[in-house]
Design an enzyme around this catalytic site. Structure first.
Site, PDB file in Angstrom:
ATOM      1  N   HIS A 131      11.259 -14.235  30.562  1.00 39.51           N
ATOM      2  CA  HIS A 131      11.636 -13.376  29.428  1.00 39.51           C
ATOM      3  C   HIS A 131      12.718 -14.077  28.605  1.00 39.51           C
ATOM      4  CE1 HIS A 131       9.861 -10.432  32.245  1.00 39.51           C
ATOM      5  NE2 HIS A 131       9.396  -9.901  31.138  1.00 39.51           N
ATOM      6  N   ASP A 156      11.753 -16.384  36.041  1.00 35.53           N
ATOM      7  CA  ASP A 156      11.740 -15.379  34.972  1.00 35.53           C
ATOM      8  C   ASP A 156      11.532 -16.047  33.607  1.00 35.53           C
ATOM      9  OD1 ASP A 156      12.325 -13.190  33.303  1.00 35.53           O
ATOM     10  OD2 ASP A 156      13.879 -12.464  34.667  1.00 35.53           O
TER      11      ASP A 156
HETATM   12  C1  B12 Z   1       8.052  -8.987  26.233  1.00 33.84           C
HETATM   13  C2  B12 Z   1       7.952  -8.716  27.702  1.00 33.84           C
HETATM   14  C3  B12 Z   1       7.220  -9.635  28.485  1.00 33.84           C
HETATM   15  C4  B12 Z   1       6.599 -10.903  27.913  1.00 33.84           C
HETATM   16  C5  B12 Z   1       7.716 -11.978  27.882  1.00 33.84           C
HETATM   17  C6  B12 Z   1       7.532 -12.963  26.746  1.00 33.84           C
HETATM   18  C7  B12 Z   1       8.719 -13.908  26.675  1.00 33.84           C
HETATM   19  N1  B12 Z   1       8.426 -15.194  26.791  1.00 33.84           N
HETATM   20  O1  B12 Z   1       9.864 -13.468  26.551  1.00 33.84           O
HETATM   21  C8  B12 Z   1       5.485 -11.197  28.973  1.00 33.84           C
HETATM   22  C9  B12 Z   1       4.247 -10.426  28.577  1.00 33.84           C
HETATM   23  C10 B12 Z   1       5.142 -12.657  29.205  1.00 33.84           C
HETATM   24  C11 B12 Z   1       6.094 -10.512  30.210  1.00 33.84           C
HETATM   25  C12 B12 Z   1       5.795 -10.868  31.511  1.00 33.84           C
HETATM   26  C13 B12 Z   1       6.259 -10.177  32.626  1.00 33.84           C
HETATM   27  N2  B12 Z   1       7.000  -9.046  32.610  1.00 33.84           N
HETATM   28 CO1  B12 Z   1       7.806  -8.364  31.081  1.00 33.84          CO
HETATM   29  N3  B12 Z   1       8.501  -7.328  29.579  1.00 33.84           N
HETATM   30  C14 B12 Z   1       8.548  -7.565  28.290  1.00 33.84           C
HETATM   31  C15 B12 Z   1       9.225  -6.373  27.569  1.00 33.84           C
HETATM   32  C16 B12 Z   1       8.084  -5.549  26.917  1.00 33.84           C
HETATM   33  C17 B12 Z   1      10.250  -6.718  26.514  1.00 33.84           C
HETATM   34  C18 B12 Z   1      11.330  -7.707  26.973  1.00 33.84           C
HETATM   35  C19 B12 Z   1      12.158  -8.121  25.778  1.00 33.84           C
HETATM   36  O2  B12 Z   1      11.978  -9.204  25.235  1.00 33.84           O
HETATM   37  N4  B12 Z   1      13.066  -7.215  25.323  1.00 33.84           N
HETATM   38  C20 B12 Z   1      13.935  -7.473  24.197  1.00 33.84           C
HETATM   39  C21 B12 Z   1      15.281  -8.021  24.711  1.00 33.84           C
HETATM   40  C22 B12 Z   1      16.238  -8.201  23.536  1.00 33.84           C
HETATM   41  O3  B12 Z   1      15.812  -7.011  25.548  1.00 33.84           O
HETATM   42  P1  B12 Z   1      16.091  -7.277  27.096  1.00 33.84           P
HETATM   43  O4  B12 Z   1      15.238  -8.369  27.604  1.00 33.84           O
HETATM   44  O5  B12 Z   1      16.045  -5.973  27.799  1.00 33.84           O
HETATM   45  O6  B12 Z   1      17.593  -7.763  27.076  1.00 33.84           O
HETATM   46  C23 B12 Z   1      18.646  -6.898  26.718  1.00 33.84           C
HETATM   47  C24 B12 Z   1      19.397  -6.378  27.927  1.00 33.84           C
HETATM   48  O7  B12 Z   1      18.650  -6.468  29.138  1.00 33.84           O
HETATM   49  C25 B12 Z   1      20.661  -7.141  27.945  1.00 33.84           C
HETATM   50  N5  B12 Z   1      20.784  -8.315  28.823  1.00 33.84           N
HETATM   51  C26 B12 Z   1      19.905  -9.257  29.190  1.00 33.84           C
HETATM   52  N6  B12 Z   1      20.495 -10.192  29.930  1.00 33.84           N
HETATM   53  C27 B12 Z   1      21.805  -9.836  30.033  1.00 33.84           C
HETATM   54  C28 B12 Z   1      22.863 -10.445  30.666  1.00 33.84           C
HETATM   55  C29 B12 Z   1      24.134  -9.825  30.607  1.00 33.84           C
HETATM   56  C30 B12 Z   1      25.296 -10.471  31.313  1.00 33.84           C
HETATM   57  C31 B12 Z   1      24.305  -8.603  29.903  1.00 33.84           C
HETATM   58  C32 B12 Z   1      25.635  -7.941  29.828  1.00 33.84           C
HETATM   59  C33 B12 Z   1      23.225  -8.007  29.263  1.00 33.84           C
HETATM   60  C34 B12 Z   1      21.998  -8.635  29.328  1.00 33.84           C
HETATM   61  O8  B12 Z   1      20.873  -7.630  26.659  1.00 33.84           O
HETATM   62  C35 B12 Z   1      19.660  -7.739  25.941  1.00 33.84           C
HETATM   63  C36 B12 Z   1      19.930  -7.230  24.545  1.00 33.84           C
HETATM   64  O9  B12 Z   1      20.512  -5.937  24.609  1.00 33.84           O
HETATM   65  C37 B12 Z   1       9.907  -5.626  28.772  1.00 33.84           C
HETATM   66  C38 B12 Z   1       9.933  -4.088  28.657  1.00 33.84           C
HETATM   67  C39 B12 Z   1      11.007  -3.630  27.723  1.00 33.84           C
HETATM   68  N7  B12 Z   1      10.654  -2.735  26.858  1.00 33.84           N
HETATM   69  O10 B12 Z   1      12.159  -4.093  27.816  1.00 33.84           O
HETATM   70  C40 B12 Z   1       9.036  -6.057  29.963  1.00 33.84           C
HETATM   71  C41 B12 Z   1       9.676  -6.157  31.332  1.00 33.84           C
HETATM   72  C42 B12 Z   1      11.028  -6.853  31.237  1.00 33.84           C
HETATM   73  N8  B12 Z   1       8.724  -7.014  32.044  1.00 33.84           N
HETATM   74  C43 B12 Z   1       8.573  -6.672  33.293  1.00 33.84           C
HETATM   75  C44 B12 Z   1       7.728  -7.327  34.221  1.00 33.84           C
HETATM   76  C45 B12 Z   1       7.605  -6.712  35.605  1.00 33.84           C
HETATM   77  C46 B12 Z   1       7.021  -8.487  33.871  1.00 33.84           C
HETATM   78  C47 B12 Z   1       6.062  -9.272  34.769  1.00 33.84           C
HETATM   79  C48 B12 Z   1       6.523  -9.486  36.211  1.00 33.84           C
HETATM   80  C49 B12 Z   1       4.709  -8.563  34.674  1.00 33.84           C
HETATM   81  C50 B12 Z   1       3.625  -9.141  35.561  1.00 33.84           C
HETATM   82  N9  B12 Z   1       3.289  -8.366  36.577  1.00 33.84           N
HETATM   83  O11 B12 Z   1       3.158 -10.237  35.331  1.00 33.84           O
HETATM   84  C51 B12 Z   1       5.972 -10.593  34.013  1.00 33.84           C
HETATM   85  C52 B12 Z   1       7.104 -11.538  34.459  1.00 33.84           C
HETATM   86  C53 B12 Z   1       6.726 -12.933  34.514  1.00 33.84           C
HETATM   87  C54 B12 Z   1       7.921 -13.770  34.903  1.00 33.84           C
HETATM   88  N10 B12 Z   1       7.647 -14.833  35.622  1.00 33.84           N
HETATM   89  O12 B12 Z   1       9.056 -13.488  34.571  1.00 33.84           O
HETATM   90  C55 B12 Z   1       9.398  -5.444  33.664  1.00 33.84           C
HETATM   91  C56 B12 Z   1      10.612  -5.757  34.536  1.00 33.84           C
HETATM   92  C57 B12 Z   1      10.770  -4.668  35.561  1.00 33.84           C
HETATM   93  C58 B12 Z   1      12.140  -4.512  36.128  1.00 33.84           C
HETATM   94  N11 B12 Z   1      13.024  -5.483  36.096  1.00 33.84           N
HETATM   95  O13 B12 Z   1      12.415  -3.435  36.581  1.00 33.84           O
HETATM   96  C59 B12 Z   1       9.726  -4.855  32.245  1.00 33.84           C
HETATM   97  C60 B12 Z   1      11.051  -4.095  32.148  1.00 33.84           C
HETATM   98  C61 B12 Z   1       8.543  -3.919  31.895  1.00 33.84           C
HETATM   99  C62 B12 Z   1       8.491  -2.671  32.780  1.00 33.84           C
HETATM  100  N12 B12 Z   1       9.024  -1.557  32.322  1.00 33.84           N
HETATM  101  O14 B12 Z   1       7.990  -2.729  33.875  1.00 33.84           O
HETATM  102  N13 B12 Z   1       6.984  -9.541  29.824  1.00 33.84           N
END
Ligand code: B12
Length: 135
Positions: A13, A11
């Site tokens: 992200h 992963d």
């Molecule tokens: C930016 C992004 C990317 C970028 C990442 C760049 C980078 N280096 O970070 C790129 C374009 C490279 C990418 C690639 C991929 N991505 Co992407 N990505 C996103 C996106 C748009 C935003 C993620 C982000 O940064 N959010 C901002 C942060 C702050 O929020 P967050 O990550 O959700 O974290 C919050 C919570 O989850 C929580 N949290 C996180 N960890 C923990 C741990 C604990 C203990 C707790 C309590 C809370 C917590 O706290 C955070 C702050 O509130 C999301 C969609 C979305 N809108 O969320 C998809 C998303 C995460 N990606 C997704 C996918 C599928 C992929 C790919 C597999 C796509 C592909 N087919 O190639 C690849 C993965 C490659 C890999 N090997 O991992 C899916 C995951 C699906 C799922 N899990 O159900 C998402 C949700 C998009 C979707 N709706 O389908 N991605």
């Protein structure tokens, strides 16, 4: 308290990972951030080396199960992990998976605290409550 954190498996992200590091530091934890692309075995090694109290793993790409299901097997190899709190959060599955199914499943794999699509601060508040209750 010491916390090892990072993003599990293949992963990449990274945004949440940086926020987690900053939020933990702001709450007074000593943080060892292994970053993205970290395997479960590497997390366990780091917990042992740093003598950490908490392991906080993130998984965002939906592949948590594949990378985390051997936690109990690894835990059983090291007595020093008995008191460590194991925490997992992020997007723990792809698609329509339900929290009420995911939480018991990951607890069964060896996690104490499991958060599917829960915001970070709520998760960290729950961690603090859990640690207090454990003392
Ligand atoms: C930016 C992004 C990317 C970028 C990442 C760049 C980078 N280096 O970070 C790129 C374009 C490279 C990418 C690639 C991929 N991505 Co992407 N990505 C996103 C996106 C748009 C935003 C993620 C982000 O940064 N959010 C901002 C942060 C702050 O929020 P967050 O990550 O959700 O974290 C919050 C919570 O989850 C929580 N949290 C996180 N960890 C923990 C741990 C604990 C203990 C707790 C309590 C809370 C917590 O706290 C955070 C702050 O509130 C999301 C969609 C979305 N809108 O969320 C998809 C998303 C995460 N990606 C997704 C996918 C599928 C992929 C790919 C597999 C796509 C592909 N087919 O190639 C690849 C993965 C490659 C890999 N090997 O991992 C899916 C995951 C699906 C799922 N899990 O159900 C998402 C949700 C998009 C979707 N709706 O389908 N991605």
């Amino acid at each position: 308290m010491k916390v090892v954190t990072g993003v599990v498996g293949n992963d990449i992200h990274v945004v949440a990972n940086r926020l987690i590091e900053i939020s933990l530091q702001a709450r007074g934890y000593e943080v060892f951030n292994l970053g993205v692309n970290t395997y479960l075995e590497e997390f366990i090694d780091a917990v042992i080396e740093t003598n950490a109290d908490i392991l906080l793993i993130s998984s965002l790409n939906g592949e948590a199960e594949g990378w985390c299901r051997e936690l109990n097997i690894l835990k059983s190899k090291y007595k020093s992990l008995d008191d460590v709190v194991f925490m997992l959060g992020g997007n723990l599955a792809v698609g329509e998976a339900k929290t009420e199914d995911l939480v018991p499943k990951f607890k069964n794999y060896g996690f104490d605290l499991v958060f599917h699509q829960v915001d970070l601060n709520s998760g960290l508040d729950a961690l603090e409550k859990y640690v207090k209750a454990k003392k």
